[in-house]
Scaffold this active site. Structure first.
Site, PDB file in Angstrom:
ATOM      1  N   ASP A 196     -16.601 -12.036  32.704  1.00  0.00           N
ATOM      2  CA  ASP A 196     -16.637 -13.236  31.860  1.00  0.00           C
ATOM      3  C   ASP A 196     -17.117 -14.438  32.674  1.00  0.00           C
ATOM      4  O   ASP A 196     -16.465 -14.828  33.643  1.00  0.00           O
ATOM      5  CB  ASP A 196     -15.236 -13.504  31.319  1.00  0.00           C
ATOM      6  CG  ASP A 196     -15.206 -14.566  30.238  1.00  0.00           C
ATOM      7  OD1 ASP A 196     -16.176 -15.345  30.133  1.00  0.00           O
ATOM      8  OD2 ASP A 196     -14.210 -14.627  29.500  1.00  0.00           O
TER       9      ASP A 196
ATOM     10  N   HIS B 183     -17.014 -12.257  27.863  1.00  0.00           N
ATOM     11  CA  HIS B 183     -16.183 -13.141  27.052  1.00  0.00           C
ATOM     12  C   HIS B 183     -16.004 -12.550  25.655  1.00  0.00           C
ATOM     13  O   HIS B 183     -16.582 -13.002  24.666  1.00  0.00           O
ATOM     14  CB  HIS B 183     -16.839 -14.516  26.979  1.00  0.00           C
ATOM     15  CG  HIS B 183     -15.896 -15.603  26.556  1.00  0.00           C
ATOM     16  ND1 HIS B 183     -14.784 -15.946  27.290  1.00  0.00           N
ATOM     17  CD2 HIS B 183     -15.890 -16.429  25.481  1.00  0.00           C
ATOM     18  CE1 HIS B 183     -14.153 -16.939  26.698  1.00  0.00           C
ATOM     19  NE2 HIS B 183     -14.800 -17.241  25.593  1.00  0.00           N
TER      20      HIS B 183
ATOM     21  N   SER C 114     -10.333 -16.912  23.855  1.00  0.00           N
ATOM     22  CA  SER C 114     -10.941 -18.079  24.471  1.00  0.00           C
ATOM     23  C   SER C 114      -9.977 -19.265  24.359  1.00  0.00           C
ATOM     24  O   SER C 114      -8.863 -19.174  24.861  1.00  0.00           O
ATOM     25  CB  SER C 114     -12.298 -18.368  23.827  1.00  0.00           C
ATOM     26  OG  SER C 114     -13.056 -19.255  24.612  1.00  0.00           O
TER      27      SER C 114
END
Length: 918
Positions: A598, A630, A511
């Site tokens: 995602d 994600h 991320s």
């Protein structure tokens, strides 16, 4: 329960537990270590599914639930409290994705759990009765989908003890950006609307009885506003600025006051726990960090009495401060009996039994059942009983000085058995970025340390927990600023200490950590020898323009902390900070890992950096999981990623790696690999960017009309009704065909006449008579005239760098003429006379709805409006049929530090002399 569910809904991206695999072959390191590394630990131990995890005791104390593999995926099992684990039976059988989280209802009758599809984060809420007589073909009781709606994200708001058969949930099926509140019957699945969210509410807080009491939303400046729920009215009772933090925690047992965390006020940096009375607005400080080091970190409350039992702070290590005498005695007993840091899980309604876990940096933990009455502990399970903890590495607390003198806290894990000199290094920045790393077991840190790497986890600027100044020091500092410099300076610290081999430093993160990886390879290519980005954004402009719709309530905060892609100056800075636009500077090997579904960091972020790196002849590898989001939740996907990571860094940094791969994992890895030469560049030129609304205006879509509206304007506790009638008529002005728009207040108290070009709808003249007198003349890039109020006259003379609209009325008439359709967006620069400034309002069609008004029922487009200044923000409903006249608007304008809300509802509409309804 709410915080537990939020945690359960997160994708757990590292540190998963497992049982060990058989012996394996090892590719030896190319590093010349002084000493001998410990035995290589199989990657299955680090990243495979655990045997048991996430135990919870039922509120009545009769049963224990936990997660365990069933039919190849982590599912929920249940056993009687005193029964052995091999007597447990499965109660869920999800064969496609692991169950990410669950909990008991307050009456111990059901287990609730959440699940999405392929990582899209559109969670559904399911209920299952563990004692149901019938079972499905999969050998488990039937589970009911309580929120069977496609493309809808369900949230659990409250599980009240007073109504164990009903819970409060949030659903964004009406408007994908905002969640309405419903009371959901667990028996029938029926839902009852409690509050329709037309006010951009981001969060809700109930009292202990389950009554909706507080709402939280973002101000236009990015601050936080806490509102009291008075039946159908929301009243602001507490605000904090963008630079501050304030948030409800839980209502007090007296039902009147609420525990909040806040650092509002001058000279207040660290968040404290306070008691706030929403009626009197009085605040009492309850607790703050005794060491004056970190923010308030959490609280433990009694399930029996609802009293505050303890406060928690996370500095270098977690610290617990008992607040109740009985809890203090229990805590001391547990500290004497158990090694490591204690975590407190669920407890029974009478609080006799509680789930307790003890863990450390080299031990992912053991879970116990604590009997308060007997003062005894029963071991439930060890997380990984065969993990050779003696071969794991200590996580050290370190601090180093950044280039500007700021002290950066960090954690350092060094491989055991060898001298800590000239080691290969993996810099491992956390995601968020508004989060932090903590001391304790970390699967990736231990995995890399076992392979021979030093692992650095910096809590760079922008990390949470260290006070508001440290958090705000990361604002707009992505990539080329202090947030990235803190990582670079951490590498230099390790080099200066003699720990790091300067030519063997890699970087890996997920991320934001993935973004930091790409930024490190792009903007400091001499620092790193290789990098692996896991679901990391590469282009901040496309990232911010493609955030999930349900992030709309926090959109302004993201724009403040990162940048506003609709602001020309911010957009240029975001371009400078985006690795995608500077990929020619990358000269080190790159591994990119992405979930195809995602919703936060879309696949285009990885596609575009892969293409850009490939075109620069950078050795690039690419893994894509078509059924993940994600972060990867499926076991074989996690194991495949681990296998690729250790081989990648071993090849480029010199650490050792496990060469054998189980056939199912190898097959999965082969399926995840993408041919880099076949990846195409997505169209990012206008991805989700709002078009210039003025360019699309066509006044020929309009027709003469009379529209009567009821306007309610509120500020604080004051509310004023202002009925108005709008007349839209054809006319001429200086021989130019125009539309004349007249807004007349009730009884003619004030009249606002706007003259706009009949085709382009650009303003030509505005005249206001009544309490204020306004005389304005517009051309394409300027306005001239005067404003008279309270006997004072002020000249108006201002130039613009682009055409603008003259007023709110001009904007509403423009909306009526736009070519609206689902997904359409437009930017509307509107001249704000009072501030003598232009505020750009972005409107986006987010859905459709049927709206009941005194003028009739209308099929409408739902528009979400956001403004970059003193303009309006909120929800607008316009007719789907052209012209798209305004039917209802719920808007907020913040100016001069004051928030004004306005509701506008159509009462009557007449066109060509005929009263119109739909």
């Amino acid at each position: 329960m709410t915080s537990l569910l939020r945690t359960a809904c997160l994708v757990l991206f590292a540190g998963l537990l497992a049982v060990p695999a058989p012996a394996q072959t090892v590719e030896g390191p190319s590093v010349d270590y002084d000493g001998e590394l410990p035995p290589l630990i199989d990657r299955q131990t680090f990243f495979g599914d655990p045997q048991y995890s996430s135990a919870q005791i039922s509120p009545n104390g009769e049963q224990v639930a936990f997660l365990k593999p069933y039919r190849g995926k982590m599912n929920v099992w249940v056993k009687d409290r005193g029964a052995p684990f091999d007597a447990a039976e499965p109660v869920t059988a999800d064969t496609t994705r692991p169950v990410p989280g669950y909990f008991w209802t307050q009456d111990s009758e059901r287990i609730l759990y959440v699940q999405d599809k392929g990582g899209n984060e559109n969670f559904h809420i399911y209920a299952v009765d563990p004692d149901a007589a019938n079972e499905t073909d999969l050998g488990v009781p039937p589970a009911e989908d309580l929120t069977p709606y496609e493309d809808v994200r369900a949230q659990i708001i409250a599980v009240p003890e007073a109504t164990p058969g009903k819970i409060l949930v949030g659903l964004n099926d009406r408007n994908p950006k905002y969640h309405d509140v419903y009371r959901l019957d667990l028996q029938t699945g029926d839902r009852t609307l409690v509050y329709e969210n037309n006010s951009r509410i981001a969060g809700w807080e109930t009292d202990l009885e389950g009554t909706l009491r507080l709402a939280t939303r973002q101000t236009s400046e990015g601050g936080t506003e806490i509102l009291r729920v008075d039946e159908d009215t929301l009243r602001t009772v507490y605000t904090c600025s963008f630079e501050e933090t304030c948030s409800p925690v839980r209502f007090h047992e007296d039902g009147e006051r609420v525990y909040m965390t806040t650092n509002r006020g001058e000279d207040v940096d660290l968040q404290r726990l306070v008691l706030f009375d929403p009626q009197t607005r009085e605040t009492e400080v309850v607790a703050s960090d005794p060491e004056d080091e970190v923010d308030f970190g959490g609280a433990i409350f009694s399930d029996a009495t609802d009293e505050l039992l303890a406060t928690v702070y996370v500095g270098d290590r977690k610290r617990v401060y008992p607040k109740a005498e009985a809890f203090e005695a229990d805590y001391q007993f547990l500290k004497n009996e158990l090694d490591g840091e204690l975590s407190f899980g669920s407890s029974t309604e009478n609080e006799r039994y509680r789930i307790v876990t003890a863990s450390s940096d080299v031990d992912p933990g053991s879970t116990y059942l604590f009997d308060r009455e007997a003062q005894s502990l029963t071991t439930l399970y060890e997380s990984r009983p065969e993990l050779p903890t003696r071969h794991l590495a200590e996580m050290q607390v370190v601090r180093y000085e950044a280039r500007d003198g700021r002290t950066i806290p960090a954690y350092l894990t060094l491989p055991t058995g060898v001298e800590h000199e000239d080691l290969p290094v993996v810099v491992y920045p956390h995601g968020g970025p508004w989060a932090r790393d903590t001391w304790g077991y970390d699967g990736y840190a231990q995995f890399f340390a076992n392979r021979g790497y030093a692992v650095l986890q910096p809590n760079f600027r922008g990390s949470t927990g260290y006070g508001q100044d440290f958090l705000n020091a990361g604002n707009e500092e992505w990539g080329t600023g202090a947030m990235q410099h803190d990582l670079t300076d951490g590498v230099q610290y390790l080099i200066d200490q003699g720990i790091a081999a300067p030519d063997r430093v890699g970087i890996f993160g997920g991320s934001y950590g993935g973004y930091a990886t790409l930024a490190g390879l792009t903007f400091t290519p001499d620092v790193y020898a290789a990098g692996a980005s896991y679901v990391g954004p590469s282009n901040l402009i496309t990232l911010l323009n493609s955030i999930p719709p349900y992030w709309a309530p926090i959109r302004n905060t993201m724009f403040k902390r990162v940048g506003d892609p609709n602001d020309p100056q911010d957009k240029e800075r975001l371009r400078r900070q985006s690795p995608f636009f500077h990929a020619e500077q990358i000269d080190d090997p790159l591994l990119v890992i992405q979930g195809a579904n995602d919703p936060r960091v879309k696949k285009q972020e990885s596609d575009q950096i892969v293409v850009a790196a490939r075109e620069n002849d950078v050795p690039t590898q690419y893994l894509v999981a078509p059924e993940e989001g994600h972060g990867f939740r499926k076991e074989n996907n996690r194991l495949a990623v681990a296998a690729q990571l250790e081989r990648f860094f071993g090849a480029h940094l010199g650490g050792r790696w496990q060469t054998d791969v189980a056939p199912p994992v190898q097959a999965r890895l082969d399926a995840l690999r993408r041919d880099v030469s076949a990846v195409t560049l997505p169209d990012t030129t206008q991805t989700a960017e709002a078009a210039d609304g003025l360019a699309a205006l066509d006044g020929s879509a309009l027709a003469p009309a009379t529209l009567r509206y009821e306007n309610t304007v509120s500020m604080g506790q004051r509310s004023v009704d202002r009925p108005t009638t709008r007349t839209l008529a054809r006319a001429t002005h200086d021989d130019t065909p125009v539309w004349q728009v007249v807004d007349a207040a009730q009884r003619g108290a004030q009249t606002d006449t706007l003259v706009v070009d009949r085709t382009s709808l650009r303003p030509l003249q505005r005249r206001v008579g009544g309490q204020a007198s306004i005389r304005l003349t517009f051309d394409s890039t300027s306005v001239r005239g005067s404003l008279t109020m309270r006997g004072q006259t002020r000249d108006v003379q201002q130039n613009f760098d682009r055409p603008v609209l003259a007023s709110t009325a001009n904007m509403e008439v423009a909306l009526a003429a736009l070519p609206l359709e689902p997904g359409y967006a437009a930017r509307m620069p509107v001249y704000q006379l009072q501030q003598q400034a232009v505020a750009t309002t972005t409107v986006e069609v987010t859905g459709t709805d049927t709206v009941e008004t005194p003028a009739g029922a209308f099929e409408t487009y739902v528009l979400e409006a956001t403004s970059d200044g003193p303009g309006p923000s909120g929800t607008i409903h316009v007719r789907r049929a052209a012209p798209h006249h305004l039917v209802r608007a719920d808007l907020e304008v913040t100016t001069g530090g004051r928030s004004v809300t306005a509701t506008k509802v159509l009462q009557e509409m007449t066109t060509d002399g005929t009263s119109q309804t739909e």
